[in-house]
Motif scaffolding. Structure first.
Motif, short mmCIF file in Angstrom:
data_model
loop_
_atom_site.label_atom_id
_atom_site.label_comp_id
_atom_site.label_asym_id
_atom_site.label_seq_id
_atom_site.Cartn_x
_atom_site.Cartn_y
_atom_site.Cartn_z
N THR A 182 44.18 99.41 74.89
CA THR A 182 45.14 98.72 74.09
C THR A 182 45.02 98.82 72.64
OG1 THR A 182 45.20 96.68 75.90
CG2 THR A 182 45.77 95.77 73.63
N ASN A 186 47.59 101.52 69.96
CA ASN A 186 48.75 100.53 69.25
C ASN A 186 49.80 100.94 68.02
OD1 ASN A 186 48.40 100.34 65.97
ND2 ASN A 186 46.08 100.78 67.33
N THR A 283 42.60 92.45 77.76
CA THR A 283 43.88 92.23 76.90
C THR A 283 43.84 91.86 76.53
OG1 THR A 283 43.93 93.81 79.21
CG2 THR A 283 45.79 93.25 77.77
N GLN A 284 44.02 90.49 76.72
CA GLN A 284 44.85 89.51 75.91
C GLN A 284 43.74 89.33 74.64
OE1 GLN A 284 44.92 85.59 78.06
NE2 GLN A 284 46.83 86.28 79.17
N GLU A 287 45.44 92.22 72.43
CA GLU A 287 46.17 91.54 71.78
C GLU A 287 46.46 90.64 70.63
OE1 GLU A 287 48.25 90.40 75.46
OE2 GLU A 287 49.11 92.78 75.90
N LEU A 290 45.69 91.94 67.46
CA LEU A 290 46.53 93.20 67.02
C LEU A 290 47.20 92.17 66.21
CD1 LEU A 290 47.09 95.33 70.01
CD2 LEU A 290 46.10 96.55 67.70
N HIS A 291 47.85 90.78 67.25
CA HIS A 291 48.58 90.36 66.44
C HIS A 291 48.10 89.39 65.15
CE1 HIS A 291 51.44 86.96 66.18
NE2 HIS A 291 50.75 86.32 65.97
#
Length: 479
Positions: A182, A186, A283-284, A287, A290-291
């Motif tokens: 992930t 990106n 995975t979260q 994320e 990345l967020h």
């Protein structure tokens, strides 16, 4: 030869079986025990294990029975796992309903009839509650608040960009691979530096390994932006290790922000409660990172737009002001130039008249001065020529003396330089000391057991400093 009366072993087994069947056939018992040595044969839907009771003060056994679950019993195991979210496996305590059975070939055993899921859930909740209570009572960096738990790790501010990451997970963790995939795929093209600290992330026997990896991250000396504690999905039993006191305490105290992605969807582990940020899956967790980085990039873009807007507004206001000042400057400059032009015309007239009169007066004075100058110059030139001849002779004499003295000085300096050259000094028995490619001139640069080179006029010695002492009598260099 006479033998005592005997029966076959199978006959004895039949007698024991009849007695046990008569005594226990109609009765099932609820027993509190710990599961040990569990094995599951999926093709037969068959569980084999032992039910044991241990002493409270030691690991010694008070009782042990072989047990099995198949057919209806295996279905009860499946229901138990569904209700508790915990896998039926070794090292868990259960309240089980069993029947005593005896088989002539396999001996005495217990058949699993039912499992009380409520008891197991209660025990897990009780253990979790006691661990949380102990963490708050014994550690001043953990505090219970109405919103949850405040820890030292939670108080650390995340860096604006999360890029240098330490990952604690297992070698075979699919969750870790999902996390890395992930991040690396990106759409923004963010780059990350990922260091893997591999360990086993399930089972209470592996608590020390997980804590050890946290210690390795700390001792690495690397400036990590965050530490990721990752594990893929699994049964609730697989996450019990993250409810352990030592892991929770280490996470709460850790000086680098810890982000968890342990792979559970229902409940939070205690490690989640102690960590800076808890996510449900690896995975979260990716994320979230990345967020976080996107928010920083967005803030920079918004700041850029704000700067551009303010710059345009400022430049527009300054442009209007400059145009206004330019108009005033042009108007005042025109008035000033006209005033100066009139003054110049007036001054020009005065200058022309005064200059003519002044020129006539100076022409007459110049003629008189010319005659005086010519008569004086001839006399002075003759005297100057005599003085120049005298000075010329003095210069030739003085320059010869100075050149001879300078030559003598140069020869003396050449002799001193030749005597002070390293080759001459080394040939007199002196030596140079070199360490790490540099000549040592200060004894404080030398330490015990240090490797050095001693350079003489003929050879170079590689030696090790065994001892170092100062020359105190002042006669060490008398020759």
């Amino acid at each position: 030869m006479q033998y005592p009366p005997y029966i076959r072993l199978s006959e004895l087994a039949a007698i024991v079986g009849q007695v046990l069947d008569t005594r226990f056939r109609q009765t099932a018992y609820w027993v509190l025990a710990e599961v040990s040595g569990h094995q599951y044969r999926q093709e037969k839907n068959y569980h084999s294990f032992e039910l044991v009771e241990k002493r409270e003060d030691t690991d010694g056994l008070l009782a042990k029975f072989s047990a099995k679950a198949w057919g209806a019993g295996s279905t009860k195991v499946q229901e138990f796992e569904k209700k508790t979210g915990q896998r039926f496996t070794s090292n868990i305590q259960v309240l089980a309903q069993v029947k005593v059975v005896f088989h002539q070939q396999y001996g005495l055993a217990l058949d699993l009839v039912d499992l009380d899921a409520a008891y197991t859930v209660g025990k897990l909740y009780e253990a979790r509650h006691l661990t949380l209570q102990k963490l708050v009572q014994e550690n001043d960096f953990i505090e219970r608040t109405p919103e949850g738990y405040r820890t030292r790790n939670k108080s650390i501010q995340l860096p604006p960009v999360l890029q240098r990451l330490a990952i604690i997970s297992s070698l075979t963790s699919a969750g870790m691979e999902d996390f890395i995939h992930t991040l690396e795929k990106n759409p923004e093209g963010y780059q990350f530096e990922l260091d893997r600290y591999l360990t086993v992330v399930q089972g209470v026997d592996n608590v020390d390994q997980i804590v050890g990896q946290l210690i390795q991250v700390f001792n690495s000396g690397k400036s990590y932006d965050a530490v990721l504690l990752l594990r893929g999905g699994g049964a609730q039993t697989d996450f019990i290790v993250f409810d352990h006191y030592q892991i929770a305490r280490a996470v709460a105290k850790f000086p680098i922000p810890v982000i968890t992605g342990i792979g559970h969807q229902k409940n939070e582990t205690i490690a989640d409660l102690m960590a800076h940020t808890a996510t449900k899956t690896p995975t979260q967790a990716a994320e979230f990172i990345l967020h976080h980085n996107r928010n920083f990039e967005k803030s920079i873009s918004e700041l850029r737009q704000s700067i551009l807007l303010h710059a345009k507004t400022y430049l527009s206001e300054r442009t209007r002001l400059v145009e206004h000042l330019n108009g005033r400057l042009l108007h005042r400059t025109r008035d000033f130039l006209q005033l100066q032009e009139r003054a110049l015309y007036k001054l020009q007239s005065l200058i022309v008249t005064g200059t003519t009169e002044l020129v006539y007066a100076h022409q007459h004075a110049l003629q008189n001065f010319k005659h005086e100058v010519f008569s004086t110059v001839e006399h002075r030139l003759a005297g100057a020529r005599r003085d120049i001849g005298i000075q010329k002779d003095k210069i030739w004499t003085w320059s010869g003396i100075q050149l001879k003295a300078a030559d003598t000085g140069l020869r003396h300096l050449q002799t001193n330089i030749r005597l002070m050259s390293p080759d001459q000094i080394l040939q007199k028995g002196f030596a140079l000391i070199r360490a790490k490619g540099r000549i040592i001139t200060d004894h404080t640069q030398l330490t015990k057991n240090q490797s050095i080179e001693i350079i003489t006029s003929k050879i170079t010695l590689d030696v090790t400093v065994n001892n170092k002492k100062e020359n105190t009598d002042g006669t060490g260099f008398n020759v």
